[in-house]
Write a protein that holds these residues in place. Structure first.
Motif, PDB file in Angstrom:
ATOM      1  N   SER A  90       0.755  -1.287   0.046  1.00  0.00           N
ATOM      2  CA  SER A  90      -0.136   0.109   0.161  1.00  0.00           C
ATOM      3  C   SER A  90       0.974   1.241   0.108  1.00  0.00           C
ATOM      4  N   THR A  91       2.018   1.253   0.182  1.00  0.00           N
ATOM      5  CA  THR A  91       3.030   2.296   0.479  1.00  0.00           C
ATOM      6  C   THR A  91       3.884   2.589  -0.776  1.00  0.00           C
ATOM      7  N   HIS A  92       4.453   1.409  -1.348  1.00  0.00           N
ATOM      8  CA  HIS A  92       5.087   1.384  -2.516  1.00  0.00           C
ATOM      9  C   HIS A  92       4.299   1.379  -3.881  1.00  0.00           C
ATOM     10  N   GLY A  93       3.023   0.936  -3.608  1.00  0.00           N
ATOM     11  CA  GLY A  93       2.070   1.249  -4.813  1.00  0.00           C
ATOM     12  C   GLY A  93       2.104   0.098  -5.770  1.00  0.00           C
ATOM     13  N   VAL A  94       3.073  -0.712  -5.680  1.00  0.00           N
ATOM     14  CA  VAL A  94       2.936  -1.748  -6.868  1.00  0.00           C
ATOM     15  C   VAL A  94       2.008  -2.801  -6.465  1.00  0.00           C
ATOM     16  N   TRP A  95       0.651  -2.764  -6.750  1.00  0.00           N
ATOM     17  CA  TRP A  95      -0.435  -3.493  -6.153  1.00  0.00           C
ATOM     18  C   TRP A  95      -0.661  -4.657  -7.050  1.00  0.00           C
ATOM     19  N   GLU A 148      -1.553  -8.274   2.028  1.00  0.00           N
ATOM     20  CA  GLU A 148      -2.635  -7.795   1.038  1.00  0.00           C
ATOM     21  C   GLU A 148      -2.867  -7.916  -0.492  1.00  0.00           C
ATOM     22  N   TRP A 149      -4.050  -7.962  -0.962  1.00  0.00           N
ATOM     23  CA  TRP A 149      -4.137  -8.123  -2.396  1.00  0.00           C
ATOM     24  C   TRP A 149      -5.286  -7.142  -3.023  1.00  0.00           C
ATOM     25  N   ASP A 150      -4.968  -6.760  -4.121  1.00  0.00           N
ATOM     26  CA  ASP A 150      -5.833  -5.915  -4.909  1.00  0.00           C
ATOM     27  C   ASP A 150      -5.741  -6.247  -6.341  1.00  0.00           C
ATOM     28  N   CYS A 151      -6.898  -6.427  -6.956  1.00  0.00           N
ATOM     29  CA  CYS A 151      -6.745  -6.895  -8.547  1.00  0.00           C
ATOM     30  C   CYS A 151      -7.946  -6.567  -9.229  1.00  0.00           C
ATOM     31  N   ARG A 152      -7.764  -5.647 -10.505  1.00  0.00           N
ATOM     32  CA  ARG A 152      -8.803  -5.444 -11.288  1.00  0.00           C
ATOM     33  C   ARG A 152      -8.330  -6.314 -12.649  1.00  0.00           C
ATOM     34  N   HIS A 153      -9.194  -7.414 -12.926  1.00  0.00           N
ATOM     35  CA  HIS A 153      -8.694  -8.112 -13.952  1.00  0.00           C
ATOM     36  C   HIS A 153      -9.361  -7.630 -15.255  1.00  0.00           C
ATOM     37  N   VAL A 154      -8.922  -8.324 -16.427  1.00  0.00           N
ATOM     38  CA  VAL A 154      -9.426  -7.669 -17.599  1.00  0.00           C
ATOM     39  C   VAL A 154     -10.667  -7.597 -17.979  1.00  0.00           C
ATOM     40  N   GLU A 199      -1.605   6.875  -2.854  1.00  0.00           N
ATOM     41  CA  GLU A 199      -2.425   7.693  -3.554  1.00  0.00           C
ATOM     42  C   GLU A 199      -1.890   8.475  -4.680  1.00  0.00           C
ATOM     43  N   PRO A 200      -2.367   8.589  -6.017  1.00  0.00           N
ATOM     44  CA  PRO A 200      -3.304   7.806  -6.346  1.00  0.00           C
ATOM     45  C   PRO A 200      -2.805   6.618  -6.809  1.00  0.00           C
ATOM     46  N   GLN A 201      -3.643   5.524  -7.013  1.00  0.00           N
ATOM     47  CA  GLN A 201      -3.320   4.298  -7.319  1.00  0.00           C
ATOM     48  C   GLN A 201      -2.819   4.026  -8.585  1.00  0.00           C
ATOM     49  N   MET A 202      -1.540   3.559  -8.850  1.00  0.00           N
ATOM     50  CA  MET A 202      -0.847   3.370 -10.165  1.00  0.00           C
ATOM     51  C   MET A 202      -1.367   2.318 -11.098  1.00  0.00           C
ATOM     52  N   GLU A 203      -1.289   2.775 -12.400  1.00  0.00           N
ATOM     53  CA  GLU A 203      -1.754   2.113 -13.600  1.00  0.00           C
ATOM     54  C   GLU A 203      -0.941   0.757 -13.655  1.00  0.00           C
ATOM     55  N   CYS A 204      -1.823  -0.114 -14.088  1.00  0.00           N
ATOM     56  CA  CYS A 204      -1.378  -1.446 -14.386  1.00  0.00           C
ATOM     57  C   CYS A 204      -1.118  -1.391 -15.956  1.00  0.00           C
ATOM     58  N   VAL A 205      -0.070  -1.445 -16.266  1.00  0.00           N
ATOM     59  CA  VAL A 205       0.500  -1.400 -17.679  1.00  0.00           C
ATOM     60  C   VAL A 205       0.683  -2.525 -18.998  1.00  0.00           C
ATOM     61  N   ALA A 206       0.718  -3.631 -18.084  1.00  0.00           N
ATOM     62  CA  ALA A 206       0.887  -4.912 -18.919  1.00  0.00           C
ATOM     63  C   ALA A 206       0.474  -6.144 -17.865  1.00  0.00           C
ATOM     64  N   PRO A 207       0.021  -7.214 -18.425  1.00  0.00           N
ATOM     65  CA  PRO A 207      -0.317  -8.336 -17.598  1.00  0.00           C
ATOM     66  C   PRO A 207       0.565  -8.934 -16.708  1.00  0.00           C
ATOM     67  N   VAL A 208       2.103  -8.751 -17.209  1.00  0.00           N
ATOM     68  CA  VAL A 208       3.183  -9.335 -16.336  1.00  0.00           C
ATOM     69  C   VAL A 208       4.287  -8.592 -16.293  1.00  0.00           C
TER      70      VAL A 208
END
Length: 512
Positions: free
Chosen positions: A65-70, A425-431, A503-512
């Motif tokens: 939650s601090t470094h942001g790589v969720w 912790e876990w957060d996911c927004r799947h495709v 904050e703000p939550q960083m963008e997922c730019v690739a699947p892996v």
């Protein structure tokens, strides 16, 4: 001249993968020796159960939650703090990372990230505090390992399992003799396989150092992460038909179904293939189709991969002795996350906060010159504690941006540090738009997971396991009337100890 640091990680290794933690099939004498002569942590947990968030925690000493790589595919910011940089700048350590980094996405079609471009540019850093990087992944198609293969074994590329299919999705093709998902017969020569390559390149870097230099070397093996494609020449170590079924495999499909239906719904949906909630999981794989023989063969291949890692560790340790550093090197061994490997009838990983994925092998063998007594520590610790530990070894104060604390050297030390809980912790927004959020603590022999509101859950769901009476975590006590007072206490404790949110939550730019 001070204490040097050898930081060894694997990728996707279960807690019970090594002999020191109860493994009876794979032979891991080099790693077991580190445990026997050092401190073996029996309740080490990751702060996230997939690669990039976990590795970002290791290098920053910060919670997800601090470094942001969720999630995988979310790059660690280029200005993120790095323990390697801290050691280099404050104590003059020479620094290197050999093997798998994965602080940035592998799939880099826009050529945005230095990790994926470094080898193409003929460069080796500096990057993220590492003066020298030589990078490898599970596939030999990118990074420095690929460039090395082009020169030393150009025919090897087609011998490895293809990680992506024709749709650029994670491949679900089966292989081996049982047709198990991501099993593959790999005809690459052992000396050209990435495990030996990582060891050899580490040795080359170490041999380039002066005897009196202090150094921090992160040795990062890509195995035993799927695909399971070790050199075919090594498979005779553990013929799959003669390999015992893992004790954690439930057995019949009826038993698997009963166990999974006692958990929140995405567990059973992953088993049936109705829903995928992790980018790294093959969308066409269905665990319900997996046979017992496939589980057996996957485990046999995994044992082979772990033995090759152990032998690579032995080679590196022999180099350290040869260089005369034997008394002054601290060795820390761990992994980023675990693997189901057939437990619960499942494979791979995802939003499932159980020991199979959260509980890690973690060993700290202090330098002999430090005169630290061997110990086994059962108090909860985490990956967030690794960077502060490196600071302590180097004689530096723990950096103010780190959120962990140095690993305890005994149970008494853990008590003084008030080691009560470890957080994941876990957060996911799947495709497909699916969102899942989990918050978990392990405390006092219990694991509790609260589910956040999302597209599947309304926030009232969760999991609670009593490890003493249910070490397999088959019985979910979340709704058990006898455990409601304990549940309330654990949830309040979790709420009181949540890390700050990026904050703000960083963008997922690739699947892996």
């Amino acid at each position: 001249m001070g204490r040097k640091i050898l930081f060894i990680t694997t990728d996707q290794m279960r807690f019970d993968a090594i002999g020191a933690n109860g493994q009876k099939v794979a032979r891991t004498p080099a790693i077991d020796a580190l445990a026997a002569n050092g401190i073996n942590y029996s309740r080490a947990h990751n702060q996230n159960v997939v690669c990039m968030p976990a590795r970002s925690t290791m290098i920053t000493g910060q919670y997800v939650s601090t470094h942001g790589v969720w999630m995988n595919g979310v790059p660690l910011p280029v200005d993120a703090p790095s323990v390697a940089q801290y050691l280099h700048d404050k104590a003059g350590y020479r620094t290197a990372l050999i093997g798998k980094a994965h602080f940035e996405p592998f799939l880099d079609f826009k050529q945005q990230f230095y990790e994926s471009q470094m080898a193409r540019l003929g460069e080796y850093g500096p990057h993220r505090g590492f003066e020298h990087m030589e990078l490898a992944a599970h596939s030999p198609l990118i990074l420095h390992y690929a460039e090395w293969l082009k020169t030393h074994d150009p025919d090897a590329f087609v011998k490895f399992y293809p990680n992506l299919d024709a749709k650029f999705q994670v491949n679900a093709a089966g292989g081996g003799e049982t047709g198990g998902c991501q099993l593959h017969f790999n005809d690459v020569a052992r000396e050209h396989y990435h495990t030996d390559w990582v060891a050899d390149r580490t040795i080359a870097w170490l041999d380039g150092l002066k005897a009196d230099e202090d150094w921090f070397c992160w040795v990062s093996f890509p195995d035993p992460h799927h695909p399971w494609d070790p050199p075919k020449s090594e498979l005779a170590r553990h013929p799959w038909r003669e390999t015992p079924m893992p004790e954690f495999y439930p057995g019949s499909k009826e038993k698997i179904e009963a166990i999974l239906k006692d958990k929140p719904q995405h567990w059973h949906e992953w088993y049936t293939g109705a829903r995928v909630t992790n980018f790294e999981a093959p969308p066409e794989f269905r665990a319900c189709d997996m046979t017992a023989d496939q589980v057996r063969e996957i485990n046999a291949f995994t044992h082979v991969e772990n033995e090759l890692i152990d032998e690579a560790v032995a080679k590196i340790m022999a180099t350290i002795e040869r260089r005369g550093w034997g008394d002054d090197v601290d060795v820390v061994f761990t992994t980023d996350h675990g693997e189901f490997q057939g437990e619960f009838g499942l494979l791979f990983k995802g939003p499932y906060h159980v020991d199979a994925l959260m509980r890690l092998p973690m060993i700290w063998r202090p330098a002999k010159s430090a005169n630290v007594a061997p110990a086994s520590v059962a108090a909860p610790v985490g990956q967030v504690d690794l960077a502060p530990t490196f600071c302590e070894i180097a004689g530096l104060p723990v950096a103010e941006w780190m959120q962990g604390k140095p690993l305890p050297q005994s149970e008494a030390d853990a008590t003084r540090q008030k080691r009560e809980r470890v957080f994941t912790e876990w957060d996911c927004r799947h495709v497909d738009g699916t969102t899942v959020g989990l918050r978990t603590i392990y405390r006092d022999g219990y694991t509790i997971t609260a589910y956040l509101p999302g597209t599947i859950y309304d926030g009232t769901e969760g999991e609670l396991y009593d490890h003493e009476n249910d070490p397999q975590q088959w019985r979910n006590l979340w709704n058990d009337p006898a455990y409601q007072a304990l549940k309330s206490d654990l949830l309040a404790d979790m709420k009181d100890n949540l890390p700050p949110v990026h904050e703000p939550q960083m963008e997922c730019v690739a699947p892996v």
